[in-house]
Design a protein around this motif. Structure first.
Motif, mmCIF file in Angstrom:
data_model
loop_
_atom_site.group_PDB
_atom_site.id
_atom_site.type_symbol
_atom_site.label_atom_id
_atom_site.label_comp_id
_atom_site.label_asym_id
_atom_site.label_seq_id
_atom_site.Cartn_x
_atom_site.Cartn_y
_atom_site.Cartn_z
ATOM 1 N N ILE A 29 0.717 -1.034 0.059
ATOM 2 C CA ILE A 29 -0.037 0.062 -0.002
ATOM 3 C C ILE A 29 0.809 1.377 0.021
ATOM 4 O O ILE A 29 0.760 2.244 -0.808
ATOM 5 N N VAL A 30 1.771 1.272 0.924
ATOM 6 C CA VAL A 30 2.722 2.397 0.893
ATOM 7 C C VAL A 30 3.444 2.580 -0.473
ATOM 8 O O VAL A 30 3.471 3.974 -0.979
ATOM 9 N N LEU A 31 4.007 1.512 -0.870
ATOM 10 C CA LEU A 31 4.700 1.652 -2.325
ATOM 11 C C LEU A 31 3.756 2.020 -3.316
ATOM 12 O O LEU A 31 4.111 3.005 -4.320
ATOM 13 N N ALA A 32 2.382 1.662 -3.491
ATOM 14 C CA ALA A 32 1.537 2.020 -4.296
ATOM 15 C C ALA A 32 1.232 3.488 -4.265
ATOM 16 O O ALA A 32 1.056 4.158 -5.091
ATOM 17 N N GLU A 33 1.124 3.927 -3.076
ATOM 18 C CA GLU A 33 0.799 5.524 -2.655
ATOM 19 C C GLU A 33 1.866 6.280 -3.116
ATOM 20 O O GLU A 33 1.714 7.406 -3.875
ATOM 21 N N ILE A 34 3.225 5.958 -2.916
ATOM 22 C CA ILE A 34 4.405 6.499 -3.624
ATOM 23 C C ILE A 34 4.413 6.670 -4.948
ATOM 24 O O ILE A 34 4.560 7.673 -5.600
ATOM 25 N N ALA A 35 4.138 5.384 -5.674
ATOM 26 C CA ALA A 35 4.122 5.472 -7.204
ATOM 27 C C ALA A 35 2.866 6.119 -7.822
ATOM 28 O O ALA A 35 3.309 7.038 -8.691
ATOM 29 N N VAL A 36 1.946 6.173 -7.067
ATOM 30 C CA VAL A 36 0.571 7.049 -7.821
ATOM 31 C C VAL A 36 0.928 8.460 -7.375
ATOM 32 O O VAL A 36 0.495 9.365 -8.525
ATOM 33 N N VAL A 37 1.291 8.981 -6.447
ATOM 34 C CA VAL A 37 1.587 10.164 -6.350
ATOM 35 C C VAL A 37 2.807 10.639 -7.169
ATOM 36 O O VAL A 37 2.743 11.903 -7.858
ATOM 37 N N ASN A 41 0.425 12.309 -9.508
ATOM 38 C CA ASN A 41 -0.025 13.362 -8.579
ATOM 39 C C ASN A 41 -1.097 13.431 -7.928
ATOM 40 O O ASN A 41 -1.662 14.476 -8.012
ATOM 41 N N PHE A 42 -1.605 12.232 -7.544
ATOM 42 C CA PHE A 42 -2.825 12.470 -6.558
ATOM 43 C C PHE A 42 -2.416 11.278 -5.623
ATOM 44 O O PHE A 42 -1.552 10.303 -5.739
ATOM 45 N N SER A 43 -3.394 11.279 -4.585
ATOM 46 C CA SER A 43 -3.040 10.173 -3.488
ATOM 47 C C SER A 43 -4.133 9.224 -3.228
ATOM 48 O O SER A 43 -5.205 9.506 -3.555
ATOM 49 N N LEU A 44 -4.035 8.098 -3.077
ATOM 50 C CA LEU A 44 -4.940 7.003 -2.685
ATOM 51 C C LEU A 44 -5.639 7.314 -1.511
ATOM 52 O O LEU A 44 -5.074 7.653 -0.342
ATOM 53 N N ASP A 45 -6.938 7.614 -1.457
ATOM 54 C CA ASP A 45 -7.711 8.114 -0.279
ATOM 55 C C ASP A 45 -7.592 6.930 0.864
ATOM 56 O O ASP A 45 -7.478 7.490 2.093
ATOM 57 N N PHE A 46 -7.593 5.859 0.623
ATOM 58 C CA PHE A 46 -7.290 4.824 1.896
ATOM 59 C C PHE A 46 -5.781 4.502 2.201
ATOM 60 O O PHE A 46 -5.638 3.855 3.367
ATOM 61 N N SER A 47 -4.878 4.804 1.533
ATOM 62 C CA SER A 47 -3.653 4.456 1.841
ATOM 63 C C SER A 47 -3.117 4.683 3.368
ATOM 64 O O SER A 47 -2.756 3.806 4.180
#
Length: 175
Positions: A29-37, A41-47
């Protein structure tokens, strides 16, 4: 009594596996959040919410197994200077104190989770996660720790070694 001890050890080991899976999912989840940001340039709401829940779950679910492995911090100042009998009595006293505290915390967490379940409490985030779920997992982990402390007390009372110590000093393996 042997069956009880094996069941408690099994529950602690199963909870430890679940704790490890929580840490693996937390990492994803944290790696996905970093990759998506970084990429979009947006954040996963649930991360961040779920990362916190998973860290809590890993902590609580791993406590019983950690105790059984002798991995919790202990102050052994007196134990090194006392004969085996008083050392065992002191260990039993400390285990009993831990049992009282963990029993109380199990009850308190269980009451909290039950109240959240009955009241339908949810997080204030967009996911609106029912709070009974993470609180229930914390309660389960605390209950397993309480059972491990009971088993530890039984082992101490019967003269058995309370901690499972592998021969090589590392993490025990199935053989």
């Amino acid at each position: 009594m042997r069956l009880f001890l094996r069941l408690v050890d099994g529950a602690a080991a199963a909870a430890a596996v679940a704790a490890a899976l929580c840490l693996a999912l937390l990492t994803v989840i944290v790696l996905a959040e970093i990759a998506v940001v970084w990429l979009f340039n947006f954040s996963l709401d649930f991360s961040w919410e779920y990362a916190a829940f998973l860290m809590c779950a890993a902590f609580f679910l791993g406590m019983g197994w950690t105790l059984r492995q002798g991995g919790h911090v202990r102050v052994s100042l007196f134990a090194h200077h006392l004969p085996p009998g008083p050392t065992r009595a002191l260990d039993m006293l400390a285990t009993l104190a831990g049992l009282v505290i963990s029993g109380f915390l199990t009850f308190a967490l269980g009451s909290l989770a039950w109240g959240a379940f009955i009241g339908g409490s949810r997080t204030f985030t967009p996911t609106a996660t029912p709070l009974a779920v993470p609180q229930g997992v914390a309660t389960l982990g605390m209950a397993i720790l309480t059972l491990v402390l009971v088993a530890r007390l039984v082992r101490l009372a019967t003269g058995e070694e309370p901690d499972e110590k592998p021969a090589d000093g590392g993490i025990p393996s199935e053989t």
